[in-house]
Design a protein around this motif. Structure first.
Motif, PDB file in Angstrom:
ATOM      1  N   GLY A 115       1.402 -24.334  17.388  1.00 51.47           N
ATOM      2  CA  GLY A 115       1.590 -22.791  17.414  1.00 51.47           C
ATOM      3  C   GLY A 115       2.461 -22.403  16.180  1.00 51.47           C
ATOM      4  N   ALA A 116       2.500 -23.203  15.079  1.00 51.04           N
ATOM      5  CA  ALA A 116       3.178 -22.571  13.952  1.00 51.04           C
ATOM      6  C   ALA A 116       2.567 -22.013  12.842  1.00 51.04           C
ATOM      7  CB  ALA A 116       4.224 -23.724  13.432  1.00 51.04           C
ATOM      8  N   ILE A 117       1.651 -20.918  13.137  1.00 56.55           N
ATOM      9  CA  ILE A 117       0.976 -20.192  12.125  1.00 56.55           C
ATOM     10  C   ILE A 117       1.530 -18.852  12.028  1.00 56.55           C
ATOM     11  CG2 ILE A 117      -1.554 -19.438  11.548  1.00 56.55           C
ATOM     12  CD1 ILE A 117      -1.111 -22.577  11.511  1.00 56.55           C
ATOM     13  N   THR A 118       2.125 -18.554  11.057  1.00 59.70           N
ATOM     14  CA  THR A 118       2.445 -17.127  10.620  1.00 59.70           C
ATOM     15  C   THR A 118       2.296 -16.740   9.216  1.00 59.70           C
ATOM     16  OG1 THR A 118       4.846 -17.851  10.008  1.00 59.70           O
ATOM     17  CG2 THR A 118       4.674 -17.421  12.119  1.00 59.70           C
ATOM     18  N   ASP A 119       2.032 -15.506   9.038  1.00 56.94           N
ATOM     19  CA  ASP A 119       1.774 -14.980   7.662  1.00 56.94           C
ATOM     20  C   ASP A 119       2.801 -15.376   6.532  1.00 56.94           C
ATOM     21  OD1 ASP A 119      -0.600 -14.100   8.755  1.00 56.94           O
ATOM     22  OD2 ASP A 119       0.202 -11.951   9.090  1.00 56.94           O
ATOM     23  N   LYS A 120       4.145 -15.416   6.873  1.00 55.57           N
ATOM     24  CA  LYS A 120       5.182 -15.498   5.735  1.00 55.57           C
ATOM     25  C   LYS A 120       5.597 -17.027   5.773  1.00 55.57           C
ATOM     26  CE  LYS A 120       7.104 -10.811   6.156  1.00 55.57           C
ATOM     27  NZ  LYS A 120       8.188 -10.166   6.556  1.00 55.57           N
ATOM     28  N   LEU A 121       4.779 -17.743   6.348  1.00 52.10           N
ATOM     29  CA  LEU A 121       5.136 -19.174   6.174  1.00 52.10           C
ATOM     30  C   LEU A 121       4.199 -20.011   5.165  1.00 52.10           C
ATOM     31  CD1 LEU A 121       6.352 -22.090   6.814  1.00 52.10           C
ATOM     32  CD2 LEU A 121       5.028 -22.089   8.721  1.00 52.10           C
ATOM     33  N   TYR A 122       4.663 -20.218   4.083  1.00 48.51           N
ATOM     34  CA  TYR A 122       3.901 -20.562   2.924  1.00 48.51           C
ATOM     35  C   TYR A 122       3.978 -22.268   2.659  1.00 48.51           C
ATOM     36  CZ  TYR A 122       3.786 -15.897   1.361  1.00 48.51           C
ATOM     37  OH  TYR A 122       3.476 -14.585   1.199  1.00 48.51           O
ATOM     38  N   LEU A 123       2.812 -23.069   2.373  1.00 53.79           N
ATOM     39  CA  LEU A 123       2.776 -24.456   2.531  1.00 53.79           C
ATOM     40  C   LEU A 123       2.239 -24.835   1.395  1.00 53.79           C
ATOM     41  CD1 LEU A 123       2.663 -26.921   4.150  1.00 53.79           C
ATOM     42  CD2 LEU A 123       0.540 -26.579   4.658  1.00 53.79           C
ATOM     43  N   ALA A 124       2.894 -25.917   0.696  1.00 52.17           N
ATOM     44  CA  ALA A 124       2.587 -26.588  -0.674  1.00 52.17           C
ATOM     45  C   ALA A 124       2.856 -27.773  -0.600  1.00 52.17           C
ATOM     46  CB  ALA A 124       3.429 -26.004  -1.723  1.00 52.17           C
ATOM     47  N   ALA A 125       1.879 -28.686  -0.892  1.00 55.40           N
ATOM     48  CA  ALA A 125       1.822 -30.068  -1.203  1.00 55.40           C
ATOM     49  C   ALA A 125       1.972 -30.549  -2.419  1.00 55.40           C
ATOM     50  CB  ALA A 125       0.375 -30.763  -0.633  1.00 55.40           C
ATOM     51  N   GLU A 126       3.411 -30.759  -2.820  1.00 55.68           N
ATOM     52  CA  GLU A 126       3.519 -31.037  -4.193  1.00 55.68           C
ATOM     53  C   GLU A 126       4.521 -32.330  -4.086  1.00 55.68           C
ATOM     54  OE1 GLU A 126       2.535 -29.860  -6.747  1.00 55.68           O
ATOM     55  OE2 GLU A 126       1.723 -27.888  -6.171  1.00 55.68           O
ATOM     56  N   SER A 127       4.649 -33.221  -5.158  1.00 59.11           N
ATOM     57  CA  SER A 127       5.590 -34.184  -5.289  1.00 59.11           C
ATOM     58  C   SER A 127       6.250 -34.257  -6.630  1.00 59.11           C
ATOM     59  CB  SER A 127       4.882 -35.409  -5.188  1.00 59.11           C
ATOM     60  OG  SER A 127       3.702 -35.735  -5.981  1.00 59.11           O
ATOM     61  N   GLU A 128       6.161 -33.102  -7.364  1.00 59.11           N
ATOM     62  CA  GLU A 128       6.719 -33.070  -8.587  1.00 59.11           C
ATOM     63  C   GLU A 128       7.795 -31.872  -8.419  1.00 59.11           C
ATOM     64  OE1 GLU A 128       8.417 -33.430 -12.485  1.00 59.11           O
ATOM     65  OE2 GLU A 128       6.851 -34.583 -11.501  1.00 59.11           O
ATOM     66  N   ILE A 171       9.718 -36.889  -3.504  1.00 61.52           N
ATOM     67  CA  ILE A 171       9.556 -36.059  -4.770  1.00 61.52           C
ATOM     68  C   ILE A 171      10.521 -36.691  -6.112  1.00 61.52           C
ATOM     69  CG2 ILE A 171      10.471 -33.588  -5.543  1.00 61.52           C
ATOM     70  CD1 ILE A 171       8.581 -33.919  -3.315  1.00 61.52           C
ATOM     71  N   GLY A 172       9.698 -36.462  -7.242  1.00 60.22           N
ATOM     72  CA  GLY A 172      10.022 -37.176  -8.297  1.00 60.22           C
ATOM     73  C   GLY A 172      10.160 -36.160  -9.578  1.00 60.22           C
ATOM     74  N   THR A 173      10.783 -36.449 -10.948  1.00 59.89           N
ATOM     75  CA  THR A 173      10.836 -35.656 -11.761  1.00 59.89           C
ATOM     76  C   THR A 173      10.542 -36.382 -13.218  1.00 59.89           C
ATOM     77  OG1 THR A 173      12.052 -33.802 -13.368  1.00 59.89           O
ATOM     78  CG2 THR A 173      13.492 -35.669 -11.865  1.00 59.89           C
ATOM     79  N   SER A 174       9.839 -35.770 -14.176  1.00 56.97           N
ATOM     80  CA  SER A 174       9.633 -36.652 -15.298  1.00 56.97           C
ATOM     81  C   SER A 174      11.247 -36.714 -16.137  1.00 56.97           C
ATOM     82  CB  SER A 174       8.358 -35.878 -16.043  1.00 56.97           C
ATOM     83  OG  SER A 174       8.923 -34.576 -16.327  1.00 56.97           O
ATOM     84  N   GLU A 175      12.062 -35.959 -15.760  1.00 55.02           N
ATOM     85  CA  GLU A 175      13.325 -35.792 -16.725  1.00 55.02           C
ATOM     86  C   GLU A 175      14.131 -36.944 -16.273  1.00 55.02           C
ATOM     87  OE1 GLU A 175      13.379 -33.650 -18.993  1.00 55.02           O
ATOM     88  OE2 GLU A 175      11.822 -32.552 -18.378  1.00 55.02           O
TER      89      GLU A 175
END
Length: 491
Positions: free
Chosen positions: A162-175, A199-203
């Motif tokens: 039951g964790a559905i709200t309009d102001k909760l944003y979801l992103a699947a990222e590893s960079e 999580i990684g970075t090219s730097e």
């Protein structure tokens, strides 16, 4: 002509950062094979001259602390551990074993935080011309970044809890750069990164999860958190020894380090702080993990007790302290005739070496020998008791199982057992007895001197002649032998 000195090669472990002057196959710090590689030669330190400051230094009394006030997360048990809630600009590190429920807990926290839109944002700087004023976060927006799962997988879990709200944003990222781009767009007040090892970075050199990558990613997220006033929660993996994976520097950089613990076969979950710049580190939060999510347990003592009408031999109740929180727990023991040359000793929820020591004291000091019996000892509810204060309850439970005699169901026992058979005082007896009295226990066996203050003066008792405290009859003992006598004769 003098021969020029050549730079000596340095080798570094990619897992923990340990350094050595020669190559070895196994790290001397974390004992991992194949992680020691040659490091780049260090450049000489440069002289740094004075430069412009970001803000002038001020007397400490003139520093405005309104922007660093805590905000509740919506989970009272988590707020208890954090010291009231989360602080804008703080960076938290949550670590735990795989499958313990870290992602479920943080998804609940993210959903609850996104519904608290009435919480004011951090106060702006006194200088209205200070650049970056448009970067002010929206405390109603929460960004959940997952590097381990897809967005669809996280959505399925959110539907279940039951964790559905309009102001909760979801992103699947590893960079890292993509995450920083999401921060620019969403401007969240709370950022959850699950997990930092993915999580990684090219730097930076190395693969995600390595020492260099974790250090670079953490440094950038901490910088963003401090500059924008965003609360950042990082999920960290643990090694098989239970320590947080990656460089130890990570624990020094963050503001709060939390450990999420529990038995995967039990619904009980506990969270404790080992570092907290904004609150205490001796609090414990208890949660119930079920199919519908995680809920706080303000009174978890009932989980560790077996409700029964009649007394059963081999059981004894004690009170343990988890931080400053007293928890009433039950120790159970079973002693049976052994048909093996070496009798079996099985423990669950208790330290094996401590159990062996208590059995030896019972045999030597109280003449209760169990060299021909199998001994099984466990706790109720999956709780793990590591305090020495459970020694007396353990001894009484084993002794009762050995002679087939039951203790009173209204009796608790607490105290440390020494090798000489003495019973020693343990800290926090007042809080332990108060918790036991609240749950209806009428008798207590404690070490002598437990009902005295630090200066040696006695506590205020209901009747100075009859040793009692919080409505309980308290029996003070000096030795384990005396404890056995008074415990099995108590009504």
């Amino acid at each position: 002509m003098a021969k020029a000195k050549t730079a000596k090669a340095t080798y570094r472990c990619s897992e923990c950062g340990w350094q050595t002057s020669k190559w070895v196959g196994r790290c001397g710090e974390c004992q991992t094979w194949g992680t020691v590689t040659e490091a780049a030669s260090a450049t000489p330190a440069r002289v740094v001259s004075a430069g412009p400051v970001s803000a002038p230094a001020r007397p400490i009394g003139q520093v405005d602390v309104r922007s660093a006030q805590t905000r509740p997360t919506g989970l009272d048990e988590l707020d208890r551990v954090l010291g009231g809630g989360i602080v804008p600009g703080a960076v938290l590190l949550l670590a735990g074993e795989p499958g313990i429920g870290k992602s479920t807990l943080l998804l609940e926290v993210a959903a609850l935080a996104s519904t608290q839109s009435d919480v004011p944002a951090p106060r702006e700087a006194d200088d209205p011309d200070k650049p970056g004023k448009s970067d002010k976060p929206d405390n109603g927006h929460v960004l959940y970044v997952t590097g381990e799962e897809s967005a669809e997988q996280v959505r399925l879990r959110a539907d279940r809890v039951g964790a559905i709200t309009d102001k909760l944003y979801l992103a699947a990222e590893s960079e890292l750069s993509a995450i920083l781009g999401h921060i620019e767009t969403v401007r969240p007040g709370l950022l959850v990164v699950d997990s930092i090892q993915t999580i990684g970075t090219s730097e930076a050199d190395g693969a995600p999860g390595g020492v260099t990558q974790i250090r670079e990613v953490a440094a950038n997220l901490i910088r963003v958190a401090k500059e924008r006033g965003i609360t950042v929660v990082l999920v960290g993996h643990v090694t098989k020894e239970g320590a947080i994976a990656g460089p130890r520097l990570l624990e020094h950089l963050v503001d709060v380090v939390l450990y999420f613990e529990g038995d995967r076969h039990s619904r009980l979950r506990m969270i404790r702080a080992v570092k907290n710049r904004y609150g205490p580190t001796d609090e414990l939060g208890c949660f119930d993990l079920s199919e519908v999510g995680i809920v706080g347990l303000p009174d978890p003592s009932g989980l560790f007790l077996t409700r029964r009408d009649e007394a059963v031999p081999g059981t004894c109740v004690t009170v343990t302290l988890e931080g400053r929180r007293p928890l009433v727990a039950e120790v159970q023991s079973l002693v049976a005739k052994s048909h093996l040359p070496a009798p079996r000793r099985a423990t669950s929820g208790l330290d094996t070496s401590r159990v062996a020591m208590v059995l030896a004291v019972l045999a030597q000091r109280c003449k209760i020998s169990m060299h021909e019996q199998d001994v099984y000892v466990s706790t109720v509810g999956g709780v793990r008791l590591t305090e020495t204060s459970v020694d007396l309850a353990l001894a009484l439970a084993v002794a009762g199982a050995s002679v087939e005699q039951a203790l009173s169901t209204s009796l608790i026992a607490l105290g440390e057992v020494g090798l000489a058979g003495e019973v020693r005082v343990v800290p926090g007896v007042q809080r332990r007895l108060a918790e036991a009295a609240r749950l209806g226990f009428k008798h207590a066996v404690v070490p002598r001197g437990s009902l005295e203050l630090a200066d040696g003066s006695p506590l205020k008792r209901a009747d100075p002649q009859l040793t009692s405290y919080e409505g309980m009859k308290v029996m003070e003992v000096d030795s384990l032998k005396q404890a056995l006598q008074v415990s099995f004769t108590a009504p």
